[in-house]
Design a protein around this motif. Structure first.
Motif, mmCIF file in Angstrom:
data_model
loop_
_atom_site.group_PDB
_atom_site.id
_atom_site.type_symbol
_atom_site.label_atom_id
_atom_site.label_comp_id
_atom_site.label_asym_id
_atom_site.label_seq_id
_atom_site.Cartn_x
_atom_site.Cartn_y
_atom_site.Cartn_z
ATOM 1 N N ALA A 114 0.846 -1.191 0.000
ATOM 2 C CA ALA A 114 0.000 0.000 0.000
ATOM 3 C C ALA A 114 0.876 1.233 0.000
ATOM 4 O O ALA A 114 2.000 1.226 0.529
ATOM 5 N N LEU A 115 0.372 2.299 -0.600
ATOM 6 C CA LEU A 115 1.038 3.599 -0.517
ATOM 7 C C LEU A 115 0.761 4.218 0.839
ATOM 8 O O LEU A 115 -0.296 3.989 1.434
ATOM 9 N N ARG A 116 1.707 5.009 1.330
ATOM 10 C CA ARG A 116 1.582 5.592 2.660
ATOM 11 C C ARG A 116 1.671 7.111 2.568
ATOM 12 O O ARG A 116 2.508 7.671 1.854
ATOM 13 N N LEU A 117 0.785 7.750 3.342
ATOM 14 C CA LEU A 117 0.787 9.209 3.415
ATOM 15 C C LEU A 117 0.218 9.606 4.766
ATOM 16 O O LEU A 117 -0.882 9.195 5.121
ATOM 17 N N GLU A 168 -0.714 6.604 7.155
ATOM 18 C CA GLU A 168 -1.862 5.757 6.859
ATOM 19 C C GLU A 168 -1.790 5.250 5.432
ATOM 20 O O GLU A 168 -1.137 5.849 4.565
ATOM 21 N N ASP A 169 -2.493 4.135 5.189
ATOM 22 C CA ASP A 169 -2.619 3.622 3.834
ATOM 23 C C ASP A 169 -3.550 4.520 3.034
ATOM 24 O O ASP A 169 -4.611 4.925 3.526
ATOM 25 N N VAL A 170 -3.174 4.820 1.795
ATOM 26 C CA VAL A 170 -4.010 5.634 0.917
ATOM 27 C C VAL A 170 -4.054 4.977 -0.456
ATOM 28 O O VAL A 170 -3.158 4.222 -0.839
ATOM 29 N N THR A 171 -5.086 5.266 -1.202
ATOM 30 C CA THR A 171 -5.205 4.758 -2.561
ATOM 31 C C THR A 171 -4.291 5.562 -3.483
ATOM 32 O O THR A 171 -3.894 6.695 -3.163
ATOM 33 N N PRO A 172 -3.933 4.991 -4.639
ATOM 34 C CA PRO A 172 -3.098 5.758 -5.580
ATOM 35 C C PRO A 172 -3.735 7.085 -5.992
ATOM 36 O O PRO A 172 -3.029 8.089 -6.145
ATOM 37 N N THR A 173 -5.056 7.098 -6.158
ATOM 38 C CA THR A 173 -5.725 8.353 -6.535
ATOM 39 C C THR A 173 -5.600 9.397 -5.437
ATOM 40 O O THR A 173 -5.296 10.577 -5.708
ATOM 41 N N LEU A 233 -3.199 14.298 -2.930
ATOM 42 C CA LEU A 233 -2.730 14.887 -1.686
ATOM 43 C C LEU A 233 -1.222 15.084 -1.617
ATOM 44 O O LEU A 233 -0.731 15.722 -0.690
ATOM 45 N N ALA A 234 -0.476 14.512 -2.551
ATOM 46 C CA ALA A 234 0.986 14.631 -2.499
ATOM 47 C C ALA A 234 1.398 16.093 -2.626
ATOM 48 O O ALA A 234 0.986 16.783 -3.573
ATOM 49 N N PRO A 235 2.222 16.597 -1.695
ATOM 50 C CA PRO A 235 2.646 18.002 -1.773
ATOM 51 C C PRO A 235 3.701 18.206 -2.860
ATOM 52 O O PRO A 235 4.642 17.425 -2.989
ATOM 53 N N PRO A 294 -0.764 14.066 -11.403
ATOM 54 C CA PRO A 294 -1.206 15.325 -12.034
ATOM 55 C C PRO A 294 -0.297 15.827 -13.144
ATOM 56 O O PRO A 294 -0.737 16.635 -13.979
ATOM 57 N N VAL A 295 0.962 15.396 -13.168
ATOM 58 C CA VAL A 295 1.874 15.808 -14.246
ATOM 59 C C VAL A 295 2.430 14.551 -14.906
ATOM 60 O O VAL A 295 2.520 13.490 -14.265
#
Length: 319
Positions: A74-77, A80-85, A90-92, A164-165
């Motif tokens: 899982a991706l972490r942010l 916590e676990d977050v979905t790829p979307t 939310l990635a800064p 996003p890019v």
């Protein structure tokens, strides 16, 4: 004598007398044998079939319960676990360079902080501030490296599609057996474009096992640990050993200097470890999991997750 009372025989009385008479002799023997026999008996009991009452094995009203298992990867942010979307949203300060951090099995993003008190920053923090990489932390639970690789490939593919890019470059830093999941993930081919695997430019392994071998019938857990920690061999299924590494990416393996080495000039103990991989007098096939990788050996001591020399090397490799 009442018919409900147990029947006492002369043989039973004789056995009870003998048991009481030998109690003083048995006590010192028990003190010596119990510490040795206890773990063996416990392992045998764990392997023995256990009958579970139906009322305990099922939920109320006779309905079975199926526990929901979380994914291996899982991706972490924000811890916590977050979905790829969600991660893409939310990635800064997202950039076109993704730095995927895959920890060892059973770890998450906290593993990369070990030793950072001596360097002042983690690998991801320094690469982000100096070279513009966007860190992508992950979590890796215990499981098959092939299954973990499939999940990791799916997660990263969805992340690239939602980013996003346009993603121009992906670098992967893996620790320990996390590198095995990365190897399996890079072998996955996607029909959709752009594929994340085609953007991978570097795979950096920190303490990743270099060699793989099929499991043996009588292999013990202790033997497997000896193989991996002393000789750099990991036991894996044939389906995983047959996967090909991503030949278009640069593979850089950083390890501590192993105590044992394969080959005719290895030490006596190293020869004993490699002798274990024989079937019927013939050596078992040992696979080089990263045949095109560059290897860098460091003196044992500091954790590989944060070292000054590895910091400097990452700045050169990922510039």
């Amino acid at each position: 004598m009442s018919p409900t009372q147990p029947r006492r025989t002369r043989l039973g009385a004789l056995l009870r007398f003998g048991w009481r008479a030998t109690s003083r002799v048995r006590r010192p023997i028990t003190r010596v044998v119990a510490p040795v026999a206890g773990p063996i008996v416990a392992q045998i009991a764990a392997l023995a079939p256990v009958r579970v009452p139906l009322a305990i094995a099922t939920a109320p009203l006779g309905r079975t319960t199926t526990p929901v298992e979380r994914p291996l990867v899982a991706l972490r942010l924000g811890g916590e676990d977050v979905t790829p979307t969600d991660f893409a949203v939310l990635a800064p300060a997202p950039t076109d360079r993704l730095l995927v951090l895959v920890p060892d099995v059973g770890h998450d993003e906290r593993q990369w902080r070990a030793g950072s008190e001596t360097t002042g920053a983690t690998y991801a923090e320094r690469l982000q501030h100096l070279l513009g990489w966007t860190p992508v932390p992950t979590r890796l639970d215990p499981g098959s490296p092939t299954e973990a690789g499939l999940e990791l490939a799916s997660v990263l593919q969805r992340l690239v599609e939602a980013w996003p890019v346009p993603v121009q470059r992906i670098a992967v830093i893996a620790a320990g057996n996390g590198g095995l999941a990365v190897r399996a993930a890079c072998a996955v081919r996607f029909a959709t474009m752009p594929s994340w695997t085609g953007r991978v430019s570097e795979v950096v392994g920190l303490g990743v096992p270099r060699y793989g071998v099929e499991p043996a019938r009588l292999a013990s857990d202790l033997g497997r640990r000896l193989d991996q920690q002393l000789a750099g061999i990991v036991v894996a299924e044939p389906s995983f050993l047959g996967l090909q590494q991503a030949t278009w990416a640069d593979h850089l393996l950083v390890t501590e200097r192993p105590p044992l080495r394969p080959g005719p000039l290895g030490s006596l103990l190293g020869g004993v470890v490699w002798w274990r991989h024989r079937r019927g007098g013939r050596p078992r096939h040992v696979v080089d999991l990263f045949p095109d990788a560059e290897s860098f050996e460091l003196a044992p001591g500091e954790p590989l997750t944060n070292r000054h020399d590895v910091h400097d090397a990452l700045l050169r490799w990922l510039a």
